[in-house]
Design an enzyme around this catalytic site. Structure first.
Site, PDB file in Angstrom:
ATOM      1  N   CYS A  22       0.864  -1.174   0.000  1.00 57.77           N
ATOM      2  CA  CYS A  22       0.000   0.000   0.000  1.00 57.77           C
ATOM      3  C   CYS A  22       0.905   1.230   0.000  1.00 57.77           C
ATOM      4  CB  CYS A  22      -0.874  -0.018   1.258  1.00 57.77           C
ATOM      5  SG  CYS A  22      -1.825   1.484   1.516  1.00 57.77           S
ATOM      6  N   CYS A  56      -0.828   3.821  -6.387  1.00 62.15           N
ATOM      7  CA  CYS A  56      -1.732   3.200  -5.415  1.00 62.15           C
ATOM      8  C   CYS A  56      -1.865   1.771  -5.905  1.00 62.15           C
ATOM      9  CB  CYS A  56      -3.099   3.885  -5.419  1.00 62.15           C
ATOM     10  SG  CYS A  56      -4.361   2.953  -4.524  1.00 62.15           S
TER      11      CYS A  56
HETATM   12  N1  DGL Z   1      -4.067   0.595  -1.940  1.00 62.77           N
HETATM   13  C1  DGL Z   1      -3.715   1.733  -1.198  1.00 62.77           C
HETATM   14  C2  DGL Z   1      -2.505   2.467  -1.736  1.00 62.77           C
HETATM   15  O1  DGL Z   1      -1.672   1.871  -2.359  1.00 62.77           O
HETATM   16  C3  DGL Z   1      -4.743   2.630  -0.564  1.00 62.77           C
HETATM   17  C4  DGL Z   1      -6.165   2.663  -1.027  1.00 62.77           C
HETATM   18  C5  DGL Z   1      -7.074   3.321   0.001  1.00 62.77           C
HETATM   19  O2  DGL Z   1      -7.408   2.652   0.971  1.00 62.77           O
HETATM   20  O3  DGL Z   1      -7.382   4.510  -0.154  1.00 62.77           O
HETATM   21  O4  DGL Z   1      -2.326   3.621  -1.513  1.00 62.77           O
END
Ligand code: DGL
Length: 265
Positions: free
Chosen positions: A75, A189
């Site tokens: 993440c 993301c």
């Molecule tokens: N998948 C996450 C990232 O890489 C965050 C997505 C979220 O929960 O807003 O930032």
């Protein structure tokens, strides 16, 4: 020699599956625990203080429960805010996910790159620093989109989302000054590589998408070099911090990525 300790992947939702897939392709013999902090989702609209308090505490609990050999914070939002704190708190290797600005700058011909992340990620000093160090001669245009995170979550539950929704997300980059010159977009993301084909299909011009998934897979392989693995395949586990009525809709997508069982924390 056998060692059944898993590699633990962590994200707010399904995004980290885009990092799990290339790692699993490289290390099919490993056992995997995939954790979605569904009770904390979405991270991208939270404050730095909330993420900084939540992620290290949760990973501490998860490390105790699953005893992983290595943790991947799959993440960008959690990594750009809390990676250093998690590393300081845990006595095991922790691999983070950071926006792939360096490879994007290496690829760009127009010297104009887009960075598509969550709102929390695109405002981080960490991103300024990457842009200064690796893309000093590029225009770096950023856009934070909670909508695209939600689109990816819906697609993975089998709900097809319209082209117009993806077009609207891209407009957030292309409609900024100089946006028409973008030739590479960083999917900053982990949810976004899951829908990169949909974005590419509606982009106003030729564009390449880059993300950190393959690089993380290579890093995990490097850090676990020479280690023993389970003797026979161990089914992967998907852990949710909250299970609700639409969690079951994710089962086919999880199964396709080797996650056969769903658990709650
Ligand atoms: N998948 C996450 C990232 O890489 C965050 C997505 C979220 O929960 O807003 O930032």
């Amino acid at each position: 020699m056998t060692d059944t300790r898993p590699i633990l992947f962590f994200d707010s939702g399904v995004g980290g599956l885009s990092v799990l897939a290339p790692t699993r392709a490289l290390l099919p013999q490993a056992s995997y625990v995939y954790v979605a902090d569904s009770a904390g989702y979405p991270y991208g609209t939270r404050s730095e203080a909330e993420i900084a308090a939540r992620v290290p505490a949760l990973l501490g609990r998860l490390a105790e429960r699953y005893r992983p050999r290595l943790i991947v914070i799959a993440c960008n939002t959690a990594s750009t805010i809390a990676l250093a704190a998690v590393r300081a708190a845990l006595d095991l290797p922790v691999v983070g996910t950071v926006p792939a600005i360096r490879p994007a700058a290496a690829l760009s011909v127009t010297r104009c790159i887009g960075v598509l992340g969550t709102q929390a990620t695109v405002r981080q000093p960490y991103v300024d620093d990457l842009a200064t160090r690796f893309a000093a001669d590029c225009t770096v245009i950023r856009h934070g989109s909670a909508e695209l995170v939600a689109l990816a979550e819906a697609e993975l539950r089998g709900m097809r989302q319209p082209d117009s929704a993806y077009r609207a997300v891209l407009a957030g980059l292309y409609d900024q000054t100089g946006g028409e010159r973008i030739d590479v977009i960083v999917n900053a993301c982990t949810h976004f590589p899951l829908v990169a084909d949909r974005l590419g299909a509606v982009a106003p011009g030729p564009v390449r998408f880059v993300d950190g998934g393959e690089g993380i897979a290579r890093r995990v392989a490097y850090l676990t070099q020479g280690q023993a693995w389970p003797q026979s395949p161990v089914p992967g586990v998907a852990v949710f911090t909250r299970i609700d009525s639409d969690t079951a809709a994710l089962a086919p997508a999880l199964l396709a990525r080797g996650l056969e069982r769903i658990e709650s924390l």
